[in-house]
Design an enzyme around this catalytic site. Structure first.
Site, mmCIF file in Angstrom:
data_model
loop_
_atom_site.group_PDB
_atom_site.id
_atom_site.type_symbol
_atom_site.label_atom_id
_atom_site.label_comp_id
_atom_site.label_asym_id
_atom_site.label_seq_id
_atom_site.Cartn_x
_atom_site.Cartn_y
_atom_site.Cartn_z
ATOM 1 C CB CYS A 83 23.824 -44.361 0.313
ATOM 2 S SG CYS A 83 23.679 -45.462 2.037
ATOM 3 C CB CYS A 165 24.600 -47.992 1.505
ATOM 4 S SG CYS A 165 25.573 -46.950 1.954
#
Ligand code: 2NF
Length: 252
Positions: A83, A165
């Site tokens: 992420c 993400c």
């Protein structure tokens, strides 16, 4: 008795043919990536990856490639980007790559295994033979959009975006009339496949060529379009002109 049709020795398509030594380059890049660039992936089976890559397009009509053709390859590669580390780019390939070369925790698609293997290569087969076509391959413009190379990039770009993400980034070219182009892979595929539940913010860095014209910037109409598409998808949009850490690289 039907003999297999021999591959054409004339140019069938308008595009350049499969890159010479395609299979060896795929295998070599796979080993370089998995053994040297990202040794945490050293257990990947490069022989298998090469075999499955070839199978995804050989003996098939090069104007009828599909996303499904590449699913086995994508599953084999099975790489996840952490992420906050995804970097998209559009019309800024060199600069984006310069930046991720310095910021090694960041990933463009070409810093992932499949993007690294396929970058700048050309490939296609033929439905009437099991051979690689080194003579010519279809182009999007002159022949067909469902060619093996275009479908590959659409498919891996879609997957790359779906997997993103946290806070994600995009490097855009502010020296073009439209820094954001809805017909580009970024505009057509990537932004529409970000998951609003996973992607919190899209941060755009609009970069101008040093000494070049400032024909677009964060307040321009194409960036306003991008902002509205992203906001409608319930993802926060931020934009910076000439983001400093990237700006420095334009001088070297
Ligand atoms: O070749 C690549 N490495 C590649 C190709 C297509 C898409 C990478 N991508 C991914 C990257 F991850 C970026 O985030 O999409 C983003 C860049 O694509 P873009 O279309 O937004 O950016 P451009 O600078 O317009 O295009 C990049 C290169 O890809 C070619 C194009 O000719 C240029 O060389 N390209 C773009 N779309 C296609 C397509 N559908 C394509 N080549 C074949 N089929």
């Amino acid at each position: 008795l039907m003999w297999p049709r021999s591959p054409p020795n004339h140019k069938e398509w308008q595009g350049s043919g499969t890159t010479a030594h395609f299979g060896d380059i795929v295998l070599g890049r796979c080993y370089t990536y998995t053994q040297i660039v990202r040794p945490e992936l050293r257990d990947k089976d490069c022989q298998k990856i090469q075999e499955v890559f070839l199978k995804s397009f050989l003996s098939k009509d090069p104007c009828d490639a599909t996303e499904q053709d590449y699913q086995p390859l994508i599953e084999l590669a099975n790489q996840t980007v952490p992420c906050n580390k995804t970097v998209f780019w559009s019309k800024t390939k060199e600069l984006a790559h310069q930046y991720t070369r310095v910021q090694q925790a960041l990933f463009t698609l070409e810093n992932t295994l499949l993007g690294y293997i396929a970058d700048d290569l050309s490939w296609c087969g033929d439905s009437g033979s099991s051979e690689i076509n080194y003579q010519s391959c279809p182009t999007r413009r002159d022949n067909c959009s469902s060619n093996p190379v275009s479908v590959f990039w659409n498919t891996v770009s879609k997957r790359f975006a779906e997997d993103a993400c946290g806070v994600v980034h995009v490097v855009l070219n502010g020296s073009l009339n439209e820094a954001f182009d809805r017909r580009s892979t970024f505009g057509r595929v990537e932004i529409h496949n970000l998951h609003p539940k996973k992607v919190h913010t899209l941060q755009a860095w609009v970069m101008h060529d040093i000494g070049g014209v400032r024909s677009d910037s964060c307040s321009s109409s194409s960036i306003r379009d991008l902002k509205s598409i992203i906001s409608e998808r319930n993802i926060t949009f931020t934009c910076q002109n000439n983001y400093r850490p990237v700006r420095f690289l334009q001088c070297v």
